[in-house]
Design a protein around this motif. Structure first.
Motif, PDB file in Angstrom:
ATOM      1  N   ASP A  46      -8.677   5.231 -11.769  1.00 21.81           N
ATOM      2  CA  ASP A  46      -8.444   3.554 -11.784  1.00 21.81           C
ATOM      3  C   ASP A  46      -9.228   3.503 -10.219  1.00 21.81           C
ATOM      4  O   ASP A  46      -9.414   1.840 -10.669  1.00 21.81           O
ATOM      5  N   LEU A  47      -8.677   3.886  -9.119  1.00 19.29           N
ATOM      6  CA  LEU A  47      -8.942   3.278  -7.745  1.00 19.29           C
ATOM      7  C   LEU A  47     -10.890   3.123  -8.191  1.00 19.29           C
ATOM      8  O   LEU A  47     -11.251   2.161  -7.514  1.00 19.29           O
ATOM      9  N   VAL A  48     -11.700   4.561  -8.908  1.00 21.91           N
ATOM     10  CA  VAL A  48     -13.088   3.994  -8.725  1.00 21.91           C
ATOM     11  C   VAL A  48     -13.661   2.619  -9.274  1.00 21.91           C
ATOM     12  O   VAL A  48     -14.404   2.518  -9.286  1.00 21.91           O
ATOM     13  N   THR A  49     -12.768   2.148 -10.458  1.00 18.54           N
ATOM     14  CA  THR A  49     -12.968   1.061 -11.489  1.00 18.54           C
ATOM     15  C   THR A  49     -13.314   0.117 -10.755  1.00 18.54           C
ATOM     16  O   THR A  49     -13.971  -0.245 -11.049  1.00 18.54           O
ATOM     17  N   ILE A  50     -11.506  -0.044 -10.187  1.00 16.60           N
ATOM     18  CA  ILE A  50     -11.454  -1.259  -9.498  1.00 16.60           C
ATOM     19  C   ILE A  50     -12.989  -1.734  -8.005  1.00 16.60           C
ATOM     20  O   ILE A  50     -12.716  -2.293  -7.921  1.00 16.60           O
ATOM     21  N   ALA A  51     -13.143   0.060  -7.497  1.00 17.63           N
ATOM     22  CA  ALA A  51     -13.861  -0.210  -6.636  1.00 17.63           C
ATOM     23  C   ALA A  51     -15.368  -0.851  -6.735  1.00 17.63           C
ATOM     24  O   ALA A  51     -15.609  -1.055  -6.599  1.00 17.63           O
ATOM     25  N   MET A  53     -16.420  -2.666  -9.661  1.00 13.13           N
ATOM     26  CA  MET A  53     -15.624  -3.919 -10.372  1.00 13.13           C
ATOM     27  C   MET A  53     -16.032  -5.397  -9.192  1.00 13.13           C
ATOM     28  O   MET A  53     -15.896  -5.819  -9.201  1.00 13.13           O
ATOM     29  N   THR A  54     -15.318  -4.340  -8.003  1.00 14.03           N
ATOM     30  CA  THR A  54     -14.974  -5.298  -6.804  1.00 14.03           C
ATOM     31  C   THR A  54     -16.111  -5.453  -5.969  1.00 14.03           C
ATOM     32  O   THR A  54     -17.230  -4.561  -5.983  1.00 14.03           O
ATOM     33  N   PRO A  55     -17.195  -6.653  -5.637  1.00 14.44           N
ATOM     34  CA  PRO A  55     -17.852  -6.933  -4.630  1.00 14.44           C
ATOM     35  C   PRO A  55     -17.771  -5.883  -3.632  1.00 14.44           C
ATOM     36  O   PRO A  55     -16.546  -5.854  -2.930  1.00 14.44           O
ATOM     37  N   GLY A  56     -18.360  -5.473  -3.255  1.00 16.65           N
ATOM     38  CA  GLY A  56     -19.136  -4.605  -1.668  1.00 16.65           C
ATOM     39  C   GLY A  56     -19.079  -3.390  -1.890  1.00 16.65           C
ATOM     40  O   GLY A  56     -18.971  -3.004  -2.844  1.00 16.65           O
ATOM     41  N   PRO A  57     -19.933  -2.175  -0.520  1.00 18.55           N
ATOM     42  CA  PRO A  57     -19.915  -1.074  -1.049  1.00 18.55           C
ATOM     43  C   PRO A  57     -18.082  -0.542  -1.717  1.00 18.55           C
ATOM     44  O   PRO A  57     -16.968  -0.764  -1.030  1.00 18.55           O
ATOM     45  N   ILE A  58     -18.868   0.157  -2.665  1.00 17.20           N
ATOM     46  CA  ILE A  58     -17.465   1.285  -3.237  1.00 17.20           C
ATOM     47  C   ILE A  58     -17.020   2.192  -2.394  1.00 17.20           C
ATOM     48  O   ILE A  58     -15.471   1.633  -2.410  1.00 17.20           O
ATOM     49  N   ALA A  59     -17.578   2.753  -1.446  1.00 17.33           N
ATOM     50  CA  ALA A  59     -16.171   3.744  -0.126  1.00 17.33           C
ATOM     51  C   ALA A  59     -15.988   2.475   0.308  1.00 17.33           C
ATOM     52  O   ALA A  59     -14.627   2.662   0.552  1.00 17.33           O
ATOM     53  N   VAL A  60     -16.124   1.097   0.921  1.00 17.53           N
ATOM     54  CA  VAL A  60     -15.098   0.540   1.444  1.00 17.53           C
ATOM     55  C   VAL A  60     -14.049   0.142   0.878  1.00 17.53           C
ATOM     56  O   VAL A  60     -13.671  -0.027   1.283  1.00 17.53           O
ATOM     57  N   ASN A  61     -14.914   0.085  -0.619  1.00 20.15           N
ATOM     58  CA  ASN A  61     -13.349  -0.700  -1.003  1.00 20.15           C
ATOM     59  C   ASN A  61     -11.994   0.071  -1.782  1.00 20.15           C
ATOM     60  O   ASN A  61     -11.709  -0.095  -1.825  1.00 20.15           O
ATOM     61  N   PHE A  65      -8.139   0.137  -0.824  1.00 22.13           N
ATOM     62  CA  PHE A  65      -7.271   0.091  -1.771  1.00 22.13           C
ATOM     63  C   PHE A  65      -6.668   1.563  -1.418  1.00 22.13           C
ATOM     64  O   PHE A  65      -5.617   1.412  -1.465  1.00 22.13           O
ATOM     65  N   VAL A  66      -7.088   2.482  -0.955  1.00 25.86           N
ATOM     66  CA  VAL A  66      -6.208   3.479  -0.400  1.00 25.86           C
ATOM     67  C   VAL A  66      -5.357   3.015   0.597  1.00 25.86           C
ATOM     68  O   VAL A  66      -3.945   3.443   0.780  1.00 25.86           O
ATOM     69  N   GLY A  67      -5.790   2.763   1.571  1.00 26.95           N
ATOM     70  CA  GLY A  67      -4.771   2.356   2.524  1.00 26.95           C
ATOM     71  C   GLY A  67      -3.876   1.387   2.167  1.00 26.95           C
ATOM     72  O   GLY A  67      -2.985   1.581   3.019  1.00 26.95           O
ATOM     73  N   LEU A  68      -4.468   0.309   1.356  1.00 28.50           N
ATOM     74  CA  LEU A  68      -3.632  -0.287   1.076  1.00 28.50           C
ATOM     75  C   LEU A  68      -2.311  -0.458   0.390  1.00 28.50           C
ATOM     76  O   LEU A  68      -1.027  -0.197   0.407  1.00 28.50           O
ATOM     77  N   ARG A  69      -2.605   0.744  -0.372  1.00 25.54           N
ATOM     78  CA  ARG A  69      -1.859   1.283  -1.433  1.00 25.54           C
ATOM     79  C   ARG A  69      -0.737   1.941  -0.537  1.00 25.54           C
ATOM     80  O   ARG A  69       0.685   2.457  -1.378  1.00 25.54           O
ATOM     81  N   SER A  74      -1.912  -2.635   7.299  1.00 28.67           N
ATOM     82  CA  SER A  74      -2.023  -1.607   8.580  1.00 28.67           C
ATOM     83  C   SER A  74      -3.345  -0.543   7.718  1.00 28.67           C
ATOM     84  O   SER A  74      -3.669  -0.024   8.965  1.00 28.67           O
ATOM     85  N   GLY A  75      -2.884  -0.325   6.609  1.00 30.64           N
ATOM     86  CA  GLY A  75      -3.329   1.214   6.515  1.00 30.64           C
ATOM     87  C   GLY A  75      -4.619   1.028   5.902  1.00 30.64           C
ATOM     88  O   GLY A  75      -5.569   1.372   5.963  1.00 30.64           O
ATOM     89  N   ALA A  76      -5.194  -0.221   5.449  1.00 30.35           N
ATOM     90  CA  ALA A  76      -5.876  -0.874   4.621  1.00 30.35           C
ATOM     91  C   ALA A  76      -6.965  -1.132   6.360  1.00 30.35           C
ATOM     92  O   ALA A  76      -8.222  -0.846   5.690  1.00 30.35           O
ATOM     93  N   ALA A  77      -6.638  -1.892   7.254  1.00 30.46           N
ATOM     94  CA  ALA A  77      -7.321  -2.115   8.093  1.00 30.46           C
ATOM     95  C   ALA A  77      -7.848  -1.023   8.524  1.00 30.46           C
ATOM     96  O   ALA A  77      -9.012  -0.840   9.117  1.00 30.46           O
TER      97      ALA A  77
END
Length: 190
Positions: A46-51, A53-61, A65-69, A74-77
């Motif tokens: 699901d993460l790969v699908t979301i990454a 679909m959203t604008p920007g580099p896949i690794a950064v997305n 996502f992982v940090g936020l989840r 703070s994890g996202a940042a």
């Protein structure tokens, strides 16, 4: 301590993911699913699908996502900063080298040799996309039934508009998207 593990994981991903976003996916999976078990394999898919679909580099997305989840804002940042830090440092280093040696004969020779290669890479990608738009997955044939005439007309119209009036390319893409959507609804292909 867990935020530090998150930072180190995405610092490694940012450092060693050469070759674009899709090349980073196995590294992200190794860190996030296999090593730290922050996500299940299904959640990772699901993460790969979301990454993607959203604008920007896949690794950064993926990092965001992982940090936020796992650790919230703070994890996202932290994950996002760790993922882009190696690129930022490398760019700063290259900027310093460029500023110092931009008029040096060897450097000018290197840059002169790189320019045609970059143009060739961009042209190759453009031709591949044009082939995919006009002929799809089939082999190139100039028989009228194998050519996507809507794609050819949209390409020619966009090219003409861009060369004649030089508008913002985003507006041209939006316009051809809307016109293409209407045309493909009226005249379905295949």
């Amino acid at each position: 301590m867990q935020l530090f593990s998150l930072f180190l994981s995405f610092l490694q991903i940012g450092t060693f993911s050469f070759g674009g976003g899709m090349a980073a996916i196995p590294l992200v999976q190794e860190q996030v699913v296999n090593l730290h078990q922050w996500l299940s394999l299904t959640e990772f898919a699901d993460l790969v699908t979301i990454a993607e679909m959203t604008p920007g580099p896949i690794a950064v997305n993926a990092a965001t996502f992982v940090g936020l989840r796992i650790f919230g804002f703070s994890g996202a940042a932290i994950a996002t900063i760790a993922c882009i830090l190696p690129s930022c440092l490398l760019l700063a280093l290259l900027s310093c080298v460029y500023t110092k040696y931009k008029n040096h004969a060897v450097f000018l020779g290197i840059m002169g040799g790189l320019r045609p290669a970059v143009v060739a890479l961009i042209a190759g990608a453009g031709l591949s996309m044009l082939k995919l738009a006009v002929w799809g997955e089939s082999a190139v044939s100039f028989h009228p039934s194998s050519i996507n005439l809507i794609a050819v007309l949209l390409f020619l119209a966009a090219f003409f508009v861009l060369r004649k009036w030089k508008p913002n390319p985003i507006f041209v893409m939006l316009g051809t998207g809307v016109i293409g959507g209407i045309l493909y609804l009226l005249f379905p292909i295949g």
